[in-house]
Motif scaffolding. Structure first.
Motif, PDB file in Angstrom:
ATOM      1  N   PHE A 171     -52.637 -61.528 138.170  1.00  0.00           N
ATOM      2  CA  PHE A 171     -52.352 -61.624 139.601  1.00  0.00           C
ATOM      3  C   PHE A 171     -51.650 -62.941 139.916  1.00  0.00           C
ATOM      4  O   PHE A 171     -50.621 -62.958 140.609  1.00  0.00           O
ATOM      5  CB  PHE A 171     -53.647 -61.512 140.400  1.00  0.00           C
ATOM      6  N   HIS A 172     -52.187 -64.060 139.410  1.00  0.00           N
ATOM      7  CA  HIS A 172     -51.595 -65.372 139.717  1.00  0.00           C
ATOM      8  C   HIS A 172     -50.238 -65.548 139.035  1.00  0.00           C
ATOM      9  O   HIS A 172     -49.352 -66.217 139.580  1.00  0.00           O
ATOM     10  CB  HIS A 172     -52.555 -66.486 139.302  1.00  0.00           C
ATOM     11  N   PHE A 173     -50.065 -64.946 137.858  1.00  0.00           N
ATOM     12  CA  PHE A 173     -48.768 -65.009 137.187  1.00  0.00           C
ATOM     13  C   PHE A 173     -47.719 -64.281 138.013  1.00  0.00           C
ATOM     14  O   PHE A 173     -46.605 -64.790 138.217  1.00  0.00           O
ATOM     15  CB  PHE A 173     -48.877 -64.386 135.796  1.00  0.00           C
ATOM     16  N   ASN A 174     -48.068 -63.121 138.515  1.00  0.00           N
ATOM     17  CA  ASN A 174     -47.121 -62.333 139.314  1.00  0.00           C
ATOM     18  C   ASN A 174     -46.793 -62.995 140.641  1.00  0.00           C
ATOM     19  O   ASN A 174     -45.706 -62.786 141.190  1.00  0.00           O
ATOM     20  CB  ASN A 174     -47.666 -60.927 139.548  1.00  0.00           C
ATOM     21  N   GLU A 175     -47.718 -63.785 141.179  1.00  0.00           N
ATOM     22  CA  GLU A 175     -47.430 -64.486 142.431  1.00  0.00           C
ATOM     23  C   GLU A 175     -46.884 -65.896 142.183  1.00  0.00           C
ATOM     24  O   GLU A 175     -46.726 -66.680 143.112  1.00  0.00           O
ATOM     25  CB  GLU A 175     -48.676 -64.538 143.316  1.00  0.00           C
ATOM     26  N   LEU A 176     -46.608 -66.218 140.901  1.00  0.00           N
ATOM     27  CA  LEU A 176     -45.998 -67.500 140.502  1.00  0.00           C
ATOM     28  C   LEU A 176     -46.853 -68.701 140.888  1.00  0.00           C
ATOM     29  O   LEU A 176     -46.340 -69.739 141.295  1.00  0.00           O
ATOM     30  CB  LEU A 176     -44.593 -67.640 141.122  1.00  0.00           C
ATOM     31  N   LEU A 200     -43.336 -57.437 152.052  1.00  0.00           N
ATOM     32  CA  LEU A 200     -42.040 -58.100 152.138  1.00  0.00           C
ATOM     33  C   LEU A 200     -42.198 -59.600 151.920  1.00  0.00           C
ATOM     34  O   LEU A 200     -41.416 -60.223 151.186  1.00  0.00           O
ATOM     35  CB  LEU A 200     -41.400 -57.817 153.500  1.00  0.00           C
ATOM     36  N   GLU A 201     -43.196 -60.188 152.545  1.00  0.00           N
ATOM     37  CA  GLU A 201     -43.424 -61.631 152.421  1.00  0.00           C
ATOM     38  C   GLU A 201     -43.711 -62.021 150.974  1.00  0.00           C
ATOM     39  O   GLU A 201     -43.204 -63.020 150.462  1.00  0.00           O
ATOM     40  CB  GLU A 201     -44.582 -62.064 153.327  1.00  0.00           C
ATOM     41  N   PHE A 202     -44.535 -61.217 150.317  1.00  0.00           N
ATOM     42  CA  PHE A 202     -44.892 -61.499 148.926  1.00  0.00           C
ATOM     43  C   PHE A 202     -43.660 -61.417 148.025  1.00  0.00           C
ATOM     44  O   PHE A 202     -43.414 -62.297 147.206  1.00  0.00           O
ATOM     45  CB  PHE A 202     -45.960 -60.507 148.466  1.00  0.00           C
ATOM     46  N   LEU A 203     -42.859 -60.362 148.175  1.00  0.00           N
ATOM     47  CA  LEU A 203     -41.667 -60.195 147.351  1.00  0.00           C
ATOM     48  C   LEU A 203     -40.662 -61.316 147.582  1.00  0.00           C
ATOM     49  O   LEU A 203     -40.025 -61.804 146.646  1.00  0.00           O
ATOM     50  CB  LEU A 203     -41.022 -58.837 147.634  1.00  0.00           C
ATOM     51  N   ALA A 204     -40.501 -61.710 148.839  1.00  0.00           N
ATOM     52  CA  ALA A 204     -39.569 -62.800 149.147  1.00  0.00           C
ATOM     53  C   ALA A 204     -39.999 -64.082 148.448  1.00  0.00           C
ATOM     54  O   ALA A 204     -39.160 -64.839 147.931  1.00  0.00           O
ATOM     55  CB  ALA A 204     -39.505 -63.005 150.662  1.00  0.00           C
ATOM     56  N   LYS A 205     -41.296 -64.315 148.399  1.00  0.00           N
ATOM     57  CA  LYS A 205     -41.813 -65.526 147.752  1.00  0.00           C
ATOM     58  C   LYS A 205     -41.546 -65.513 146.257  1.00  0.00           C
ATOM     59  O   LYS A 205     -41.059 -66.510 145.695  1.00  0.00           O
ATOM     60  CB  LYS A 205     -43.316 -65.649 148.021  1.00  0.00           C
ATOM     61  N   VAL A 206     -41.855 -64.393 145.582  1.00  0.00           N
ATOM     62  CA  VAL A 206     -41.746 -64.373 144.124  1.00  0.00           C
ATOM     63  C   VAL A 206     -40.308 -64.243 143.644  1.00  0.00           C
ATOM     64  O   VAL A 206     -40.023 -64.500 142.469  1.00  0.00           O
ATOM     65  CB  VAL A 206     -42.610 -63.253 143.504  1.00  0.00           C
ATOM     66  N   PHE A 207     -39.388 -63.862 144.543  1.00  0.00           N
ATOM     67  CA  PHE A 207     -37.977 -63.776 144.145  1.00  0.00           C
ATOM     68  C   PHE A 207     -37.115 -64.853 144.811  1.00  0.00           C
ATOM     69  O   PHE A 207     -35.892 -64.799 144.758  1.00  0.00           O
ATOM     70  CB  PHE A 207     -37.419 -62.385 144.439  1.00  0.00           C
ATOM     71  N   GLU A 225     -36.089 -62.358 155.592  1.00  0.00           N
ATOM     72  CA  GLU A 225     -35.047 -61.746 156.415  1.00  0.00           C
ATOM     73  C   GLU A 225     -33.885 -61.260 155.546  1.00  0.00           C
ATOM     74  O   GLU A 225     -33.372 -60.141 155.719  1.00  0.00           O
ATOM     75  CB  GLU A 225     -34.539 -62.742 157.463  1.00  0.00           C
ATOM     76  N   TYR A 226     -33.486 -62.110 154.589  1.00  0.00           N
ATOM     77  CA  TYR A 226     -32.385 -61.737 153.701  1.00  0.00           C
ATOM     78  C   TYR A 226     -32.772 -60.559 152.815  1.00  0.00           C
ATOM     79  O   TYR A 226     -32.008 -59.595 152.658  1.00  0.00           O
ATOM     80  CB  TYR A 226     -31.983 -62.934 152.839  1.00  0.00           C
ATOM     81  N   LEU A 227     -33.982 -60.626 152.232  1.00  0.00           N
ATOM     82  CA  LEU A 227     -34.431 -59.546 151.356  1.00  0.00           C
ATOM     83  C   LEU A 227     -34.513 -58.226 152.117  1.00  0.00           C
ATOM     84  O   LEU A 227     -34.077 -57.185 151.619  1.00  0.00           O
ATOM     85  CB  LEU A 227     -35.793 -59.891 150.750  1.00  0.00           C
ATOM     86  N   SER A 228     -35.049 -58.276 153.310  1.00  0.00           N
ATOM     87  CA  SER A 228     -35.180 -57.057 154.115  1.00  0.00           C
ATOM     88  C   SER A 228     -33.814 -56.442 154.391  1.00  0.00           C
ATOM     89  O   SER A 228     -33.628 -55.226 154.268  1.00  0.00           O
ATOM     90  CB  SER A 228     -35.883 -57.382 155.439  1.00  0.00           C
ATOM     91  N   LYS A 229     -32.840 -57.298 154.714  1.00  0.00           N
ATOM     92  CA  LYS A 229     -31.507 -56.820 155.061  1.00  0.00           C
ATOM     93  C   LYS A 229     -30.799 -56.190 153.862  1.00  0.00           C
ATOM     94  O   LYS A 229     -30.328 -55.045 153.933  1.00  0.00           O
ATOM     95  CB  LYS A 229     -30.669 -57.978 155.605  1.00  0.00           C
ATOM     96  N   VAL A 230     -30.768 -56.906 152.727  1.00  0.00           N
ATOM     97  CA  VAL A 230     -29.996 -56.404 151.588  1.00  0.00           C
ATOM     98  C   VAL A 230     -30.710 -55.236 150.916  1.00  0.00           C
ATOM     99  O   VAL A 230     -30.065 -54.336 150.360  1.00  0.00           O
ATOM    100  CB  VAL A 230     -29.703 -57.526 150.562  1.00  0.00           C
ATOM    101  N   PHE A 231     -32.041 -55.228 150.950  1.00  0.00           N
ATOM    102  CA  PHE A 231     -32.773 -54.114 150.348  1.00  0.00           C
ATOM    103  C   PHE A 231     -32.489 -52.821 151.109  1.00  0.00           C
ATOM    104  O   PHE A 231     -32.234 -51.778 150.501  1.00  0.00           O
ATOM    105  CB  PHE A 231     -34.277 -54.407 150.331  1.00  0.00           C
TER     106      PHE A 231
END
Length: 348
Positions: free
Chosen positions: A151-156, A265-272, A277-283
């Protein structure tokens, strides 16, 4: 191709394992299925499987008896135990027959495939027979440590990983010999390899060298393994952070692998390393759905497949799709498809 035998008196349990296993990716093949231990022994003699996945409570010869026979007559076979929550002490007795690992029902797909990968690696590498098998209580605790590390590895989260290793070090000080310490190091490094393979598919991985000094003491073992985890985490961060642009395919693959978890969305934006806002738009531009709706689609399509193609209980389907509350799963499913899970099954 590594051959696998499934053993369970409930066909839907065998169907569930067949459905959740990534057999082709792992280069594994299910060569037979048995409903009890007696049939399993007969098929083992005939089919020569290298991995046996067995339930514990079965008619005729149960899982304990089967594991005893495998341990005595086929010690090279890797056995995986499947246990319900009520079978806890039963599984504890069985592990003395050197089962590789145990999985609690309902089965977590990630844990199942990690365990299969572990068996495959051990078969390919001919693991050191001098390493001491772990007792059931410690295996249970180590499984908990690995879940937290994943879990902690995936959340960096490197700080949280360090905390986990600090707790593990205290745990190991209680009663750990050199051979047992070697087994713990082996298990954790296999786990790290699985994490890196899942997170950086196709990318070059760090070289891991375990020296005799690594298992000379608890402190040395924990220090060395922790450093490998932190180096792997840093490699993953560099892999994601310093690209010319966001790789949406990596994001999508991450969602495919972790859709049963609370991915947002918040979690994915953090790990990438991008803004939400950008991730939501381009996804949405790329896939036509926002992140939340895409995850919902993944869960619902998987649930529909399991309901229409397999005979798994609907409660189990809900849990496999990431819903612990079966009544909430019913509501979400009916809202999404316009029909209840049970009705869909009847129509199919």
């Amino acid at each position: 191709m590594i051959k696998v035998l499934l053993v369970d008196d409930e066909h839907w349990n065998r169907d569930m394992i067949r459905t959740l296993g990534e057999w082709e990716r792992l280069d594994l093949q299910i060569v037979g299925e048995a409903g009890d231990g007696i049939e399993a022994v007969r098929l083992t003699e005939a089919l020569k499987p290298e991995i046996v996945i067995t339930d514990m409570r079965m008619p005729a010869a149960d899982g304990v008896e089967l594991l005893r026979i495998l341990n005595d007559r086929f010690p090279e076979i890797k056995a995986i135990v499947i246990s319900g929550y009520d079978d806890f002490n039963y599984a504890k007795h069985a592990l003395k027959y050197r089962a590789v690992d145990y999985l609690l029902k309902p089965i977590d797909p990630l844990e199942l495939n990690a365990t299969l990968q572990k068996c495959k690696t051990e078969l390919q590498n001919s693991t050191n027979p001098d390493l001491e098998p772990l007792d059931f209580e410690f295996s249970q605790r180590l499984s908990g440590y690995k879940q937290r590390l994943r879990f902690h590895f995936n959340e960096l989260n490197g700080e949280a990983i360090t905390v986990v290793f600090g707790q593990l070090q205290q745990d190991l000080h209680a009663d750990t010999g050199r051979r047992k310490l070697g087994r713990v190091v082996q298990e954790l490094l296999l786990h790290l390899k699985e994490l890196l393979t899942a997170a950086m598919s196709g990318a070059q991985q760090q070289e891991i060298k375990v020296t005799p000094q690594t298992i000379s003491s608890v402190e040395a073992a924990v220090h060395d393994v922790q450093q490998y985890y932190l180096q792997g985490l840093d490699a993953l961060i560099q892999h994601r952070k310093f690209k010319n642009k966001l790789n949406l395919e990596e994001v999508r693959q991450y969602m495919e692998q972790h859709f049963t978890e609370p991915v947002s969305l918040e979690f994915l934006a953090k790990v990438f390393f991008v803004s939400k806002e950008y991730l939501s738009k381009v996804f949405k531009q790329e896939y036509g759905l926002n992140v939340t709706d895409y995850i919902l689609q993944l869960r619902m399509e998987k649930a529909r497949k399991w309901i229409t193609e397999d005979q798994l209980p609907i409660k189990t389907v809900g849990e496999m799709a990431g819903y612990e509350d079966v009544s909430y799963f019913y509501r979400v499913f009916k809202k999404y498809f316009g029909i209840a899970p049970g009705e869909m099954r009847k129509q199919s």
